[in-house]
Scaffold this motif. Structure first.
Motif, PDB file in Angstrom:
ATOM      1  N   TYR A 181      39.071  47.822  43.786  1.00  0.00           N
ATOM      2  CA  TYR A 181      40.513  47.694  43.553  1.00  0.00           C
ATOM      3  C   TYR A 181      40.808  47.168  42.153  1.00  0.00           C
ATOM      4  CZ  TYR A 181      41.123  48.631  48.518  1.00  0.00           C
ATOM      5  OH  TYR A 181      41.115  49.226  49.754  1.00  0.00           O
ATOM      6  N   GLU A 182      40.037  47.637  41.179  1.00  0.00           N
ATOM      7  CA  GLU A 182      40.187  47.199  39.794  1.00  0.00           C
ATOM      8  C   GLU A 182      40.413  48.407  38.891  1.00  0.00           C
ATOM      9  OE1 GLU A 182      36.382  44.949  40.272  1.00  0.00           O
ATOM     10  OE2 GLU A 182      37.424  43.391  39.167  1.00  0.00           O
ATOM     11  N   GLU A 183      41.407  49.215  39.238  1.00  0.00           N
ATOM     12  CA  GLU A 183      41.737  50.382  38.434  1.00  0.00           C
ATOM     13  C   GLU A 183      43.158  50.233  37.894  1.00  0.00           C
ATOM     14  OE1 GLU A 183      39.091  52.190  38.101  1.00  0.00           O
ATOM     15  OE2 GLU A 183      38.082  51.112  39.713  1.00  0.00           O
ATOM     16  N   PHE A 439      37.671  35.656  47.480  1.00  0.00           N
ATOM     17  CA  PHE A 439      36.865  36.865  47.281  1.00  0.00           C
ATOM     18  C   PHE A 439      37.165  37.478  45.922  1.00  0.00           C
ATOM     19  CE2 PHE A 439      37.333  36.988  52.056  1.00  0.00           C
ATOM     20  CZ  PHE A 439      36.015  36.689  52.337  1.00  0.00           C
ATOM     21  N   HIS A 440      36.115  37.973  45.262  1.00  0.00           N
ATOM     22  CA  HIS A 440      36.277  38.745  44.017  1.00  0.00           C
ATOM     23  C   HIS A 440      35.518  40.053  44.162  1.00  0.00           C
ATOM     24  CE1 HIS A 440      38.071  36.737  40.333  1.00  0.00           C
ATOM     25  NE2 HIS A 440      38.536  36.080  41.374  1.00  0.00           N
ATOM     26  N   GLY A 441      35.818  40.996  43.267  1.00  0.00           N
ATOM     27  CA  GLY A 441      35.147  42.295  43.333  1.00  0.00           C
ATOM     28  C   GLY A 441      35.242  42.833  44.751  1.00  0.00           C
ATOM     29  N   CYS A 442      36.454  42.913  45.261  1.00  0.00           N
ATOM     30  CA  CYS A 442      36.639  42.990  46.712  1.00  0.00           C
ATOM     31  C   CYS A 442      37.794  43.920  47.072  1.00  0.00           C
ATOM     32  CB  CYS A 442      36.942  41.593  47.238  1.00  0.00           C
ATOM     33  SG  CYS A 442      38.381  40.851  46.441  1.00  0.00           S
ATOM     34  N   SER A 458      42.166  36.607  46.904  1.00  0.00           N
ATOM     35  CA  SER A 458      41.294  37.718  46.527  1.00  0.00           C
ATOM     36  C   SER A 458      41.676  38.193  45.140  1.00  0.00           C
ATOM     37  CB  SER A 458      41.467  38.900  47.490  1.00  0.00           C
ATOM     38  OG  SER A 458      41.070  38.570  48.786  1.00  0.00           O
ATOM     39  N   GLU A 459      40.698  38.767  44.460  1.00  0.00           N
ATOM     40  CA  GLU A 459      40.959  39.412  43.182  1.00  0.00           C
ATOM     41  C   GLU A 459      41.618  40.763  43.487  1.00  0.00           C
ATOM     42  OE1 GLU A 459      38.416  40.159  39.103  1.00  0.00           O
ATOM     43  OE2 GLU A 459      37.456  40.628  40.990  1.00  0.00           O
ATOM     44  N   ALA A 460      40.847  41.826  43.713  1.00  0.00           N
ATOM     45  CA  ALA A 460      41.402  43.148  44.053  1.00  0.00           C
ATOM     46  C   ALA A 460      42.508  43.552  43.090  1.00  0.00           C
ATOM     47  CB  ALA A 460      41.901  43.174  45.503  1.00  0.00           C
ATOM     48  N   SER A 464      41.888  38.707  34.971  1.00  0.00           N
ATOM     49  CA  SER A 464      41.795  38.120  33.628  1.00  0.00           C
ATOM     50  C   SER A 464      40.522  38.489  32.881  1.00  0.00           C
ATOM     51  CB  SER A 464      41.907  36.599  33.724  1.00  0.00           C
ATOM     52  OG  SER A 464      40.898  36.077  34.565  1.00  0.00           O
ATOM     53  N   GLU A 465      39.413  38.710  33.606  1.00  0.00           N
ATOM     54  CA  GLU A 465      38.147  39.017  32.930  1.00  0.00           C
ATOM     55  C   GLU A 465      38.277  40.231  32.002  1.00  0.00           C
ATOM     56  OE1 GLU A 465      35.764  39.563  36.423  1.00  0.00           O
ATOM     57  OE2 GLU A 465      36.396  41.630  36.717  1.00  0.00           O
ATOM     58  N   ASN A 466      39.152  41.168  32.389  1.00  0.00           N
ATOM     59  CA  ASN A 466      39.295  42.377  31.573  1.00  0.00           C
ATOM     60  C   ASN A 466      39.925  42.096  30.218  1.00  0.00           C
ATOM     61  OD1 ASN A 466      38.383  44.596  33.504  1.00  0.00           O
ATOM     62  ND2 ASN A 466      39.718  43.271  34.724  1.00  0.00           N
TER      63      ASN A 466
HETATM   64 CA    CA Z   1      36.211  41.425  39.049  1.00  0.00          CA
END
Ligand code: CA
Length: 649
Positions: A181-183, A439-442, A458-460, A464-466
């Motif tokens: 869910y990181e698009e 949860f991250h990367g989730c 959750s991140e999803a 911020s890392e981007n």
């Molecule tokens: Ca991530």
């Protein structure tokens, strides 16, 4: 504050109508404006959603196919019943503290030559939730079902545009850890726009139905007894419910969910509004779910520091972690998050020493883990602990012994039922050890704030890392920040890990990606992005190089809210959002565009001439704090990528 969950059904099962062999049944919201009509035609079942007489969802399909037969054809409506739902619940981790859910519930009883089931629609003034309820089949002999496919669709008129995030392909991205869910969202796109990977779109999905209003589609109540679903690319029948891809989890595990009978599918939710207020303020994710276990622990929410975001992997050593514990103490924060590779770089004895040191400063630790496991190539350690009960329980016992507050578990494997089971098992075991879970990367949380009392975010999201990884994400941050309150954060906690006071996304604050947004825009995101635990992207240098008024604001800004009110805005362009904590309103105004905009101040939750604190950017981009008299009829100009924050005195 202790998670307080209370739910009383005040009036269940008040029968209003009973029909037999009907072709067409419907129910309305309590205020009569939202109407759901269910129709049987030639043995197929469809539904339509109208608001004030306009079709917000056009004719869309219902039904499903099991491993023992097709439940979408040859159907008759045997009977239907409408009852009133009236219940209240409190939650201390979502956008509002108290919800009074009033709805009309329509049950449509169906049968065909394969068997029987029920479609239940719960219709409140701006939200529809529906699910399939399946009894034991074959005169009670059959006690389990595999769902091979759902026929459920969501269809819209041609004038509709979409605000959608593509579902990632399986086993791609960092160490083959997607989908997560990181698009990037595509905004205001024509209805039939193809998804980036050809795999459809992740929930929640926002639609603008021309001038008639807005629709947000999502799902809730997804636990270990189903997979997480998404929407397919657009077909002539609309967007279809799509299950996880077979390729997820490195191909292991089934893509088709299964459950015992009697059993239910997750609730699919449709939030409808003439304006965007019902979308931003919706509680559809929590109205129809229930707590799955109770807790004796009084979980405390609050703010946290984390070294990894600006200082990255090299900072996971004892001395740097002490620096971030000290930063947390200097800010009055409750927590420090120790990210990946602590097991090799600090070690278990070192972590105990760090936890003991933190305790002397009034700070507790959150501790990072990878979820994997066999389902990706992650090297960031610890790995192979959270993936099974035996190692997980022993680990959590140790975490409790050293006094950790919670865990952050990263790098999951997608949306199959077995991954949903892992989320639930981690939450349940963590609760046994008084640990909160991020949860991250989730996947997207689906009602989890109410279902799991120790779930805290959750991140999803492209988080911020981007901003550290690529300048592009700094360049489009204005768009993203003014989008999430309408979409991702509308249906669940969003652990974004943001609010930078560094001008450069680097430990030195002298090189690296350049932040485009103003300081007050950053402050506004602490109100816009809702999560009960906020891991802010601060570093020790900010104690001396960031504006004092900003750091003081970040000491005091709450992380939990009793009320949320949408004032104005447009997804990805700008937003004016008010949230209340204790007796104080906080108003965030953020302009995510590259043009100056004019904001009408008429509807802020202040009395005319009330004295409020106003954070704003000066002409030369410096943050200012002034006590101002709020004027109900005033307008304000907000410069590009800057913000304004009002705080009630
Ligand atoms: Ca991530």
């Amino acid at each position: 504050m202790h998670t307080y969950v209370k739910s009383i059904v005040l009036a269940a099962s008040l029968s209003i109508s009973m029909t037999s062999a009907a072709k067409n049944v419907e129910t309305t919201s309590p205020d009569g404006r939202l109407v759901v009509n269910v129709a049987e035609e030639g043995g197929s079942l469809s539904y339509v959603v109208k608001y004030d007489g306009s079709e917000m969802l056009t004719k869309s399909r219902l039904g499903f196919v099991s491993e023992f037969g097709d439940f979408s054809n040859g159907l008759t409506i045997d009977s239907s019943i409408v009852s009133k739902v009236d219940n209240e619940y409190s939650l201390d981790r979502i956008k509002t503290a108290h919800v009074h859910y009033v709805a009309n519930e329509l049950k449509v009883y169906l049968s065909n030559k394969i068997g029987r089931y029920t479609v239940t629609f719960s219709v409140s003034n701006n939200d529809v939730a529906f699910r399939y309820e399946v009894p034991r089949q074959d005169r009670g002999e059959r006690g389990c079902i595999r769902m091979m496919k759902e026929s459920t669709t969501f269809n819209f008129s041609d004038k509709t545009t979409s605000f959608l995030c593509p579902q990632s392909d399986a086993m791609i991205g960092w160490k083959r850890s997607k989908p997560s869910y990181e698009e990037e969202y595509v905004l205001d796109a024509p209805l039939a726009t193809k998804s980036k990977f050809g795999k459809g779109f992740t929930f929640p999905c926002l639609f603008r139905v021309g001038e008639q209003g807005w629709v947000l589609v999502s799902e809730t109540g997804v636990d270990s007894r189903y997979c997480a679903s998404h929407l397919s690319d657009y077909t002539n029948d609309g967007y279809e419910i799509a299950f996880a891809m077979q390729e997820e989890n490195n191909g292991n595990g089934t893509a088709e969910p299964a459950f015992a009978l009697p059993g239910v599918t997750p609730w699919r939710t449709i939030t409808v509004g003439k304006s965007l207020a019902p979308i931003v303020e919706t509680t559809a994710a929590w109205n129809t779910v229930r707590p799955l276990y109770t807790t004796d622990c009084k979980y405390k929410y609050g703010k946290s520091t984390w070294s990894w975001i600006l200082w990255q992997d090299n900072s996971i050593n004892y001395d740097d972690q002490v620096a971030f514990v000290d930063l947390a103490a200097a800010m009055g924060y409750s927590y420090t998050l120790v990210d990946c590779a602590w097991d090799t770089n600090i070690g278990r004895d070192g972590m105990k020493k760090l936890a003991d040191y933190a305790r002397t400063k009034g700070v507790q630790l959150f501790v990072w883990y990878s979820s994997s496991g066999y389902w990706n190539d992650i090297v960031q350690s610890p790995i192979n602990i959270m993936d099974r009960a035996i190692s997980r329980k022993a680990e959590m016992k140790w975490l409790k012994e050293i006094g950790a507050a919670g865990i952050k578990v990263d790098f999951f494997a997608g949306d199959k039922q077995e991954t949903l089971r892992l989320y639930e098992d981690i939450l349940s075991d963590a609760n046994d050890n008084d640990l909160m879970v991020i949860f991250h990367g989730c996947t997207l949380p689906r009602g989890w704030e109410r279902m799991y009392p120790n779930y805290v975010g959750s991140e999803a999201v492209l988080a911020s890392e981007n901003l550290i990884f690529e300048q592009h994400f700094c360049d489009v941050f204005g768009t993203n920040a003014t989008l999430h309150p309408f979409v991702r954060n509308a249906v669940g906690c969003m652990e974004f890990g943001g609010c930078f006071m560094n001008k450069y996304m680097h430990r030195s604050n002298a090189k690296g990606n350049v932040r485009r947004t103003s300081d007050v825009f950053e402050l506004a995101t602490t109100i816009l992005f809702q999560n009960p635990i906020q891991n802010f992207a601060l570093a020790p240098n900010n104690l001396t190089d960031a504006p004092k008024i900003c750091m003081d604001f970040l000491r005091n800004v709450p992380t939990t809210w009793t009320e949320t009110r949408f004032i104005d805005g447009y997804p990805g362009k700008y937003i004016v959002l008010a949230r209340k904590s204790a007796d104080k309103w906080y108003v965030a105004i953020a302009n995510g565009t590259d043009k100056e905009i004019s904001i009408n101040l008429a509807n802020l939750p202040f009395a005319d001439k009330q004295l409020v604190e106003c954070y704003a950017d000066s002409k030369d981009g410096k943050p200012t704090l002034a006590e101002v008299k709020y004027r109900k009829n005033a307008k304000m100009r907000v410069t590009p990528l800057s913000g304004v924050v009002y705080v009630e005195k």
